[in-house]
Design a protein around this motif. Structure first.
Motif, PDB file in Angstrom:
ATOM      1  N   ALA A   1      -0.189 -22.498 -10.855  1.00 21.29           N
ATOM      2  CA  ALA A   1       0.701 -21.795 -11.579  1.00 21.29           C
ATOM      3  C   ALA A   1       1.679 -23.015 -11.698  1.00 21.29           C
ATOM      4  CB  ALA A   1       1.306 -20.799 -11.205  1.00 21.29           C
ATOM      5  N   VAL A   2       1.881 -23.814 -10.668  1.00 18.71           N
ATOM      6  CA  VAL A   2       3.212 -24.821 -10.591  1.00 18.71           C
ATOM      7  C   VAL A   2       2.362 -26.265 -10.943  1.00 18.71           C
ATOM      8  CG1 VAL A   2       4.479 -26.295  -9.105  1.00 18.71           C
ATOM      9  CG2 VAL A   2       4.276 -23.783  -8.465  1.00 18.71           C
ATOM     10  N   LEU A   3       1.138 -26.366 -10.615  1.00 21.72           N
ATOM     11  CA  LEU A   3       0.704 -27.557 -11.060  1.00 21.72           C
ATOM     12  C   LEU A   3      -0.061 -27.926 -12.309  1.00 21.72           C
ATOM     13  CD1 LEU A   3       0.070 -30.346  -9.493  1.00 21.72           C
ATOM     14  CD2 LEU A   3      -2.004 -29.325  -8.729  1.00 21.72           C
ATOM     15  N   GLU A   4      -0.399 -26.831 -12.816  1.00 18.41           N
ATOM     16  CA  GLU A   4      -1.056 -26.761 -14.279  1.00 18.41           C
ATOM     17  C   GLU A   4      -0.029 -27.487 -15.249  1.00 18.41           C
ATOM     18  OE1 GLU A   4      -3.672 -24.069 -17.411  1.00 18.41           O
ATOM     19  OE2 GLU A   4      -2.436 -23.099 -15.987  1.00 18.41           O
ATOM     20  N   PRO A   5       0.931 -27.019 -15.747  1.00 20.27           N
ATOM     21  CA  PRO A   5       1.842 -27.263 -16.608  1.00 20.27           C
ATOM     22  C   PRO A   5       2.272 -28.981 -16.408  1.00 20.27           C
ATOM     23  CG  PRO A   5       3.163 -25.963 -15.165  1.00 20.27           C
ATOM     24  CD  PRO A   5       1.933 -25.864 -14.596  1.00 20.27           C
ATOM     25  N   LEU A   6       2.352 -29.408 -15.230  1.00 20.52           N
ATOM     26  CA  LEU A   6       2.426 -30.772 -15.022  1.00 20.52           C
ATOM     27  C   LEU A   6       1.311 -31.528 -15.417  1.00 20.52           C
ATOM     28  CD1 LEU A   6       4.491 -30.538 -11.567  1.00 20.52           C
ATOM     29  CD2 LEU A   6       5.265 -30.666 -14.001  1.00 20.52           C
ATOM     30  N   VAL A   7       0.155 -31.068 -15.058  1.00 20.92           N
ATOM     31  CA  VAL A   7      -1.052 -31.750 -15.314  1.00 20.92           C
ATOM     32  C   VAL A   7      -1.210 -31.998 -16.800  1.00 20.92           C
ATOM     33  CG1 VAL A   7      -3.696 -31.834 -14.786  1.00 20.92           C
ATOM     34  CG2 VAL A   7      -1.954 -31.255 -13.175  1.00 20.92           C
ATOM     35  N   GLU A   8      -0.974 -30.894 -17.480  1.00 20.07           N
ATOM     36  CA  GLU A   8      -1.205 -30.675 -18.986  1.00 20.07           C
ATOM     37  C   GLU A   8      -0.404 -31.639 -19.520  1.00 20.07           C
ATOM     38  OE1 GLU A   8      -3.415 -29.468 -20.508  1.00 20.07           O
ATOM     39  OE2 GLU A   8      -4.445 -27.939 -19.551  1.00 20.07           O
TER      40      GLU A   8
ATOM     41  N   GLY B   1      -2.574 -44.348 -15.242  1.00 17.32           N
ATOM     42  CA  GLY B   1      -1.155 -43.987 -14.745  1.00 17.32           C
ATOM     43  C   GLY B   1      -0.753 -42.576 -14.724  1.00 17.32           C
ATOM     44  N   VAL B   2      -1.719 -41.613 -14.880  1.00 17.77           N
ATOM     45  CA  VAL B   2      -1.561 -40.425 -15.042  1.00 17.77           C
ATOM     46  C   VAL B   2      -1.068 -39.898 -13.582  1.00 17.77           C
ATOM     47  CG1 VAL B   2      -2.856 -37.950 -15.055  1.00 17.77           C
ATOM     48  CG2 VAL B   2      -3.705 -39.807 -16.703  1.00 17.77           C
ATOM     49  N   TRP B   3      -1.516 -40.408 -12.534  1.00 20.10           N
ATOM     50  CA  TRP B   3      -0.918 -39.642 -11.274  1.00 20.10           C
ATOM     51  C   TRP B   3       0.493 -40.134 -11.055  1.00 20.10           C
ATOM     52  CZ3 TRP B   3      -4.244 -35.913 -10.773  1.00 20.10           C
ATOM     53  CH2 TRP B   3      -5.380 -36.426 -10.924  1.00 20.10           C
ATOM     54  N   GLU B   4       0.742 -41.412 -11.428  1.00 18.76           N
ATOM     55  CA  GLU B   4       2.001 -42.025 -11.421  1.00 18.76           C
ATOM     56  C   GLU B   4       3.314 -41.010 -12.372  1.00 18.76           C
ATOM     57  OE1 GLU B   4       4.575 -46.190 -11.654  1.00 18.76           O
ATOM     58  OE2 GLU B   4       2.418 -46.108 -12.376  1.00 18.76           O
ATOM     59  N   ARG B   5       2.595 -40.639 -13.590  1.00 17.05           N
ATOM     60  CA  ARG B   5       3.453 -39.943 -14.292  1.00 17.05           C
ATOM     61  C   ARG B   5       3.490 -38.425 -13.723  1.00 17.05           C
ATOM     62  NH1 ARG B   5       0.447 -42.377 -18.480  1.00 17.05           N
ATOM     63  NH2 ARG B   5      -0.957 -40.440 -18.815  1.00 17.05           N
ATOM     64  N   LEU B   6       2.604 -37.992 -12.795  1.00 17.92           N
ATOM     65  CA  LEU B   6       2.594 -36.494 -12.325  1.00 17.92           C
ATOM     66  C   LEU B   6       3.814 -36.702 -11.273  1.00 17.92           C
ATOM     67  CD1 LEU B   6       1.415 -33.809 -12.022  1.00 17.92           C
ATOM     68  CD2 LEU B   6       0.084 -34.959 -10.317  1.00 17.92           C
ATOM     69  N   LEU B   7       3.700 -37.787 -10.773  1.00 22.02           N
ATOM     70  CA  LEU B   7       4.897 -38.117  -9.533  1.00 22.02           C
ATOM     71  C   LEU B   7       6.314 -37.994 -10.171  1.00 22.02           C
ATOM     72  CD1 LEU B   7       5.980 -38.459  -6.679  1.00 22.02           C
ATOM     73  CD2 LEU B   7       5.408 -40.955  -7.170  1.00 22.02           C
ATOM     74  N   SER B   8       6.141 -38.706 -11.443  1.00 25.89           N
ATOM     75  CA  SER B   8       7.724 -38.741 -12.013  1.00 25.89           C
ATOM     76  C   SER B   8       8.201 -37.564 -12.609  1.00 25.89           C
ATOM     77  CB  SER B   8       7.563 -40.028 -13.221  1.00 25.89           C
ATOM     78  OG  SER B   8       8.771 -40.006 -13.819  1.00 25.89           O
ATOM     79  N   MET B   9       7.212 -36.894 -12.885  1.00 25.94           N
ATOM     80  CA  MET B   9       7.682 -35.469 -13.549  1.00 25.94           C
ATOM     81  C   MET B   9       8.014 -34.344 -12.415  1.00 25.94           C
ATOM     82  SD  MET B   9       4.672 -34.603 -16.445  1.00 25.94           S
ATOM     83  CE  MET B   9       5.656 -33.326 -16.934  1.00 25.94           C
TER      84      MET B   9
ATOM     85  N   GLY C   1      -3.246 -44.327  -6.993  1.00 28.78           N
ATOM     86  CA  GLY C   1      -3.395 -43.082  -7.555  1.00 28.78           C
ATOM     87  C   GLY C   1      -3.429 -41.966  -6.324  1.00 28.78           C
ATOM     88  N   VAL C   2      -4.169 -42.262  -5.194  1.00 28.47           N
ATOM     89  CA  VAL C   2      -4.017 -41.482  -4.029  1.00 28.47           C
ATOM     90  C   VAL C   2      -2.533 -41.187  -3.593  1.00 28.47           C
ATOM     91  CG1 VAL C   2      -4.789 -41.046  -1.789  1.00 28.47           C
ATOM     92  CG2 VAL C   2      -6.406 -41.842  -3.620  1.00 28.47           C
ATOM     93  N   LEU C   3      -2.106 -42.221  -3.609  1.00 25.26           N
ATOM     94  CA  LEU C   3      -0.544 -42.064  -2.945  1.00 25.26           C
ATOM     95  C   LEU C   3       0.369 -41.440  -3.956  1.00 25.26           C
ATOM     96  CD1 LEU C   3      -0.065 -45.960  -1.751  1.00 25.26           C
ATOM     97  CD2 LEU C   3      -0.127 -43.976  -0.258  1.00 25.26           C
ATOM     98  N   HIS C   4       0.324 -41.692  -5.337  1.00 25.54           N
ATOM     99  CA  HIS C   4       1.205 -40.773  -6.135  1.00 25.54           C
ATOM    100  C   HIS C   4       0.710 -39.458  -6.002  1.00 25.54           C
ATOM    101  CE1 HIS C   4       1.654 -44.730  -8.538  1.00 25.54           C
ATOM    102  NE2 HIS C   4       2.689 -44.520  -7.696  1.00 25.54           N
ATOM    103  N   LEU C   5      -0.654 -39.035  -5.909  1.00 24.85           N
ATOM    104  CA  LEU C   5      -1.013 -37.435  -5.995  1.00 24.85           C
ATOM    105  C   LEU C   5      -0.344 -36.927  -4.885  1.00 24.85           C
ATOM    106  CD1 LEU C   5      -2.384 -35.270  -7.393  1.00 24.85           C
ATOM    107  CD2 LEU C   5      -4.456 -36.243  -6.312  1.00 24.85           C
ATOM    108  N   ALA C   6      -0.634 -37.486  -3.833  1.00 24.70           N
ATOM    109  CA  ALA C   6      -0.055 -36.796  -2.391  1.00 24.70           C
ATOM    110  C   ALA C   6       1.441 -36.879  -2.350  1.00 24.70           C
ATOM    111  CB  ALA C   6      -0.526 -37.985  -1.303  1.00 24.70           C
TER     112      ALA C   6
END
Length: 257
Positions: free
Chosen positions: A9-16, A70-78, A244-249
Motif C-alpha cells: 500500500a505504501v510502495l505501489e503508488p511510488l512505483v506506479e 533510472g526508475v530506482w533513482e526516481r523511486l528514491l527521490s520520491m 539500482g540495487v543501492l537506490h532500491l535499498a
C-alpha cells in the motif's frame, strides 16, 4: 520476499508514479517487485527465485531495464519527499567486494581495463570491488550515491555529492578521508561548516566533537543497507544495475524511517 498488504500500500503508488508506462500495464507488478526484492535481499541467482515469485526472467529483465532508465533513482527521490534533513549531512565511503559473477560486462569497443573503469570495478588492498560513496541527511538516510573503482579515493566525489542536496546544510561531516583545505574551503563557500578531522601530518583545525560524534549515523546507514546481501557483495556486472540495487535499498530504508 513477499510484500505484505501494508508494505505494498505504501510502495505501489511510488512505483506506479516512477515506472515507465506502456500501452499494456503490467499484470503482476506486485509479484515482480517482490521477486526483485527477494533476489537482492538474499543475493541469490535470478534463476534461483522461488516458483511463487513468478518467472525469474521477468523480474531480471524488469530490474535491469528499470535500472538503465533510472526508475530506482526516481523511486528514491520520491521517497525523499518526506523531507531531507539539512541540519547535518554526512559523507562516507565503503568498499564492496565484487563477486566473480560481477565481471564480464560487454566491452562496447573498449579494453577490459576501460570497461572495468566504466563499470566502477577495480583492485584495492581489499580485493577486487567497488568503492561506494554516499551523502546522508541529518537522520542518517541516503540522499545520493556515487561509484568508483575499488582503488579510487572518495574525496573527488564529495563536491558532486554535495551538489545533489536540495539546499545548503548547516554542517558537513566526514572522516579524515575528506580532509582537504580546498574541500573545507568549498564547504565554507557554500555557507556550511565542515566537521572533518585533520590527518596526522596536517595542522589541526576546528572539528567540534559534539557534531563529529554524530557520524555514527552514516555508519548505521551502511549497516542497514548491507543487510541486503546484494549490497554487501556486488553481484551486478554493470554500474547502472549496482546503482539500482543501492537506490532500491535506500528507498525502502527511507520508507521505514
Amino acid at each position: 520476499m513477499a510484500l505484505t498488504d501494508e508494505q505494498w500500500a505504501v510502495l505501489e503508488p511510488l512505483v506506479e508514479a516512477c515506472r515507465p508506462h506502456a500501452k499494456v500495464p503490467p499484470q503482476h507488478l506486485r509479484r515482480t517487485i517482490g521477486a526483485i526484492l527477494w533476489r537482492h535481499d538474499n543475493g541469490a541467482k535470478w534463476r534461483a527465485l522461488p516458483v511463487e515469485e513468478g518467472p525469474w526472467w521477468m523480474a531480471a529483465q524488469t530490474f535491469i531495464r528499470w535500472s538503465r532508465l533510472g526508475v530506482w533513482e526516481r523511486l528514491l527521490s520520491m521517497a525523499q519527499d518526506r523531507g531531507i534533513g539539512l541540519g547535518m549531512t554526512f559523507l562516507d565511503g565503503t568498499s564492496v567486494r565484487a563477486h566473480a559473477k560481477a565481471t564480464g560486462a560487454a566491452k562496447k569497443g573498449a579494453t577490459a581495463t576501460e570497461r572495468d573503469e566504466r563499470e566502477a570495478l577495480g583492485r584495492s588492498r581489499g580485493g577486487f570491488g567497488t568503492k561506494v560513496c554516499v551523502i546522508a541527511d541529518s537522520a542518517g538516510r541516503a540522499v545520493a550515491f556515487s561509484l568508483t573503482p575499488g582503488q579510487a579515493h572518495e574525496l573527488p566525489h564529495a563536491v558532486p555529492l554535495l551538489a545533489t542536496l536540495p539546499g545548503v546544510p548547516l554542517w558537513v561531516v566526514g572522516d579524515r578521508g575528506y580532509s582537504s583545505h580546498a574541500f573545507r574551503q568549498h564547504v565554507w563557500d557554500l555557507g556550511a561548516r565542515p566537521a572533518i578531522p585533520t590527518k596526522r601530518n596536517e595542522a589541526p583545525v576546528a572539528c567540534p566533537d559534539w557534531i563529529y560524534n554524530n557520524r555514527n549515523r552514516v555508519e548505521r546507514l551502511w549497516a542497514r543497507l548491507k543487510e541486503w546481501r546484494a549490497v554487501a557483495t556486488r553481484y551486478e556486472k554493470t554500474a547502472s544495475s549496482f546503482l539500482g540495487v543501492l537506490h532500491l535499498a535506500a528507498a525502502l530504508d527511507w520508507l521505514k524511517h
